[in-house]
Design an enzyme around this catalytic site. Sequence first.
Site, PDB file in Angstrom:
ATOM      1  N   CYS B  13       5.697   3.904 -12.015  1.00  0.00           N
ATOM      2  CA  CYS B  13       7.131   4.045 -11.796  1.00  0.00           C
ATOM      3  C   CYS B  13       7.788   2.799 -12.384  1.00  0.00           C
ATOM      4  O   CYS B  13       7.111   1.829 -12.764  1.00  0.00           O
ATOM      5  CB  CYS B  13       7.451   4.166 -10.312  1.00  0.00           C
ATOM      6  SG  CYS B  13       7.083   2.683  -9.376  1.00  0.00           S
ATOM      7  N   HIS B  41      -1.347  -1.423  -6.084  1.00  0.00           N
ATOM      8  CA  HIS B  41      -2.506  -0.817  -5.410  1.00  0.00           C
ATOM      9  C   HIS B  41      -3.293   0.103  -6.334  1.00  0.00           C
ATOM     10  O   HIS B  41      -3.287   1.315  -6.164  1.00  0.00           O
ATOM     11  CB  HIS B  41      -2.023  -0.052  -4.183  1.00  0.00           C
ATOM     12  CG  HIS B  41      -1.820  -0.918  -2.988  1.00  0.00           C
ATOM     13  ND1 HIS B  41      -0.879  -0.659  -2.022  1.00  0.00           N
ATOM     14  CD2 HIS B  41      -2.445  -2.061  -2.593  1.00  0.00           C
ATOM     15  CE1 HIS B  41      -0.937  -1.587  -1.086  1.00  0.00           C
ATOM     16  NE2 HIS B  41      -1.875  -2.452  -1.420  1.00  0.00           N
ATOM     17  N   HIS B  73       5.210  -5.110  -3.787  1.00  0.00           N
ATOM     18  CA  HIS B  73       5.609  -4.758  -2.417  1.00  0.00           C
ATOM     19  C   HIS B  73       6.445  -5.840  -1.741  1.00  0.00           C
ATOM     20  O   HIS B  73       6.850  -5.671  -0.588  1.00  0.00           O
ATOM     21  CB  HIS B  73       4.384  -4.488  -1.562  1.00  0.00           C
ATOM     22  CG  HIS B  73       3.300  -3.739  -2.269  1.00  0.00           C
ATOM     23  ND1 HIS B  73       2.191  -4.347  -2.789  1.00  0.00           N
ATOM     24  CD2 HIS B  73       3.187  -2.438  -2.573  1.00  0.00           C
ATOM     25  CE1 HIS B  73       1.414  -3.441  -3.367  1.00  0.00           C
ATOM     26  NE2 HIS B  73       1.985  -2.272  -3.262  1.00  0.00           N
ATOM     27  N   GLU B 125       4.397  -4.016   2.118  1.00  0.00           N
ATOM     28  CA  GLU B 125       5.869  -3.897   2.048  1.00  0.00           C
ATOM     29  C   GLU B 125       6.469  -4.113   3.437  1.00  0.00           C
ATOM     30  O   GLU B 125       7.422  -4.885   3.610  1.00  0.00           O
ATOM     31  CB  GLU B 125       6.277  -2.519   1.511  1.00  0.00           C
ATOM     32  CG  GLU B 125       7.797  -2.345   1.462  1.00  0.00           C
ATOM     33  CD  GLU B 125       8.230  -0.956   0.982  1.00  0.00           C
ATOM     34  OE1 GLU B 125       7.514  -0.350   0.161  1.00  0.00           O
ATOM     35  OE2 GLU B 125       9.280  -0.479   1.437  1.00  0.00           O
ATOM     36  N   THR B 160       9.714   2.266   1.451  1.00  0.00           N
ATOM     37  CA  THR B 160      10.152   3.033   0.262  1.00  0.00           C
ATOM     38  C   THR B 160       9.248   4.208  -0.094  1.00  0.00           C
ATOM     39  O   THR B 160       9.727   5.222  -0.580  1.00  0.00           O
ATOM     40  CB  THR B 160      10.220   2.125  -0.989  1.00  0.00           C
ATOM     41  OG1 THR B 160       8.966   1.453  -1.135  1.00  0.00           O
ATOM     42  CG2 THR B 160      11.342   1.125  -0.896  1.00  0.00           C
ATOM     43  N   SER B 218      -3.471   3.043  -2.436  1.00  0.00           N
ATOM     44  CA  SER B 218      -2.033   3.150  -2.698  1.00  0.00           C
ATOM     45  C   SER B 218      -1.424   4.138  -1.714  1.00  0.00           C
ATOM     46  O   SER B 218      -1.843   5.299  -1.637  1.00  0.00           O
ATOM     47  CB  SER B 218      -1.804   3.614  -4.136  1.00  0.00           C
ATOM     48  OG  SER B 218      -0.624   4.374  -4.223  1.00  0.00           O
ATOM     49  N   ASN B 220       1.530   5.635  -1.659  1.00  0.00           N
ATOM     50  CA  ASN B 220       2.195   6.827  -2.197  1.00  0.00           C
ATOM     51  C   ASN B 220       1.194   7.791  -2.822  1.00  0.00           C
ATOM     52  O   ASN B 220       1.372   9.001  -2.770  1.00  0.00           O
ATOM     53  CB  ASN B 220       3.341   6.439  -3.133  1.00  0.00           C
ATOM     54  CG  ASN B 220       2.891   6.035  -4.507  1.00  0.00           C
ATOM     55  OD1 ASN B 220       2.752   6.881  -5.392  1.00  0.00           O
ATOM     56  ND2 ASN B 220       2.616   4.753  -4.714  1.00  0.00           N
ATOM     57  N   SER B 262       1.334   3.713  -9.122  1.00  0.00           N
ATOM     58  CA  SER B 262       0.627   2.533  -9.621  1.00  0.00           C
ATOM     59  C   SER B 262      -0.531   2.914 -10.547  1.00  0.00           C
ATOM     60  O   SER B 262      -1.455   2.135 -10.746  1.00  0.00           O
ATOM     61  CB  SER B 262       0.126   1.697  -8.440  1.00  0.00           C
ATOM     62  OG  SER B 262      -0.535   2.526  -7.508  1.00  0.00           O
TER      63      SER B 262
END
Lengths: 296, 296
Positions: B13, B41, B73, B125, B160, B218, B220, B262
């Site tokens: 991203c 990550h 993060h 984070e 997030t 990770s 996400n 990531s």
Amino acid sequence: MKKLVVARNIGFCFGVRRTVEMAERLLSEYGEIYSIGDIVHNPLVMERLKSKGLQVVRTPEEIEGERFIVRSHGIGTGTLDCIQKKGVEVIDATCPSVKKIQSLIKKLDNQKYFIIIIGDKKHPEVIGLKEYGKNTLVFGSRDFSKKVKGLEKAAVIGQTTLSFEEYTKRVRRLTSLPLAREVVIYNTICKVTGERQKEAREISKVVDVVFVLGGRNSSNTAKLYETAGRYNRNVFYIERMKDIEGFSLSGVDSIGIISGTSTSDDFISEVKEYIKKIGYREVQYNDKRTGCRKNA
Amino acid sequence: MKKLVVARNIGFCFGVRRTVEMAERLLSEYGEIYSIGDIVHNPLVMERLKSKGLQVVRTPEEIEGERFIVRSHGIGTGTLDCIQKKGVEVIDATCPSVKKIQSLIKKLDNQKYFIIIIGDKKHPEVIGLKEYGKNTLVFGSRDFSKKVKGLEKAAVIGQTTLSFEEYTKRVRRLTSLPLAREVVIYNTICKVTGERQKEAREISKVVDVVFVLGGRNSSNTAKLYETAGRYNRNVFYIERMKDIEGFSLSGVDSIGIISGTSTSDDFISEVKEYIKKIGYREVQYNDKRTGCRKNA
């Protein structure tokens, strides 16, 4: 011993007492004063005020006198402008808690919030509140989800007389929608209402019959009636003395009385006197002598 | 025809790309740079950066060099102070979306809000965010309800990388507690995460096998894996090439590939090339030629 359990929080709340006293002072001074709709939701209180000269109309156009009293539930800015333009003097008897929400809506409106009102869209408080912001919407209105889609900033406020549980239930429903980037939720529920709700719950659990004193058109009284009904099968509205006088109390060992915020102390005293005369001893709820316990 | 359906939103991203590029620039300039924990990550990306001179330590005490990079993060203010006091130069590669939340927390803290963070209390984070306000608490911490009782002003923000659905689900749970007089809820969920979630859902419905490219550590990526698993029984993590090389694809007509934020474009290309070499034709999800439809 037959018991009459009386709620601690009973009779007029601060806001209603203030409104009624203001009306009475004005009526004794001027003999006539106008209002749009009932200034408090109680037929007995309204009858007394009308007998002293209160003129209840539906629209600003119908006002033919010189003075106007704003009801406890507040009034919209549009209607207010309309009345003032007629040259009528306006005396504001809005409940201070409602007044506070009106100012809050104005402030939020200046800060570009979209304002969502949780409450009964036909209730005068809500009808009034809607006019204090440019972008206001009652939760549950037609096409609600569509209208709140993609908002940047939304503010949520609740009608003062909702129970806190009901308010949070609706807030939870609201937060399941894809709402704004920023949502601010104000707890505008009147504490007095909450305390009465709690007592309604507790008293209903421990008595044979519950009398809910107050107007059927009063939102908070209706909610006490509903709440009591969840814990007791014998719950009755008492708007006037004749409602209780025709009542058979044979076999009833304990009676609980609770009231909405627009029920006058005079009426409560009259009801209490009647019940005591037929053999019940008054005990206050939570008073050590009541022996009132949950599961008792 | 055997199909390879590739997600539209795939690879790094914006925030991760920025962090990795900053790290690479610094490493090529200085040869050595320190970080606390993995800066992103993903084990493959980390291996490459470490081979170029990135020194990953666990605490400020272990930093022995002159330069420190803040991971995507973010980092807590306490740890940051500690590092700066050592005379180490700090280069901030925090993801801009996380940075924005850190500033928001600072602002809210000045305005006397109690800050509730919805997220994984062990995620860097969240650990970092907590230090940006004096009164911060992760939702679900021990004695949470007790600690938030009777608050005046509370603010809610989310990690997030939560999915929007997960965030609102927890917000709904939160709003069932008797909270503050004013609660402001910020939607801090990264949009990128949401779009990937949506694609994971859609692609998983129409392919035989789903490969989730990225690190198991990770957050996400793990959530994409979870989401895909709800719609497809054949979902697999692919962290490295060997994970896919050992995979039997006999009888598999369509493969979907999605990735966390990531996962590098290089790795994605390598995986795609491998799959194409064994007879699959690449089609992009939502491309008209894919013929991908729900219920297809």
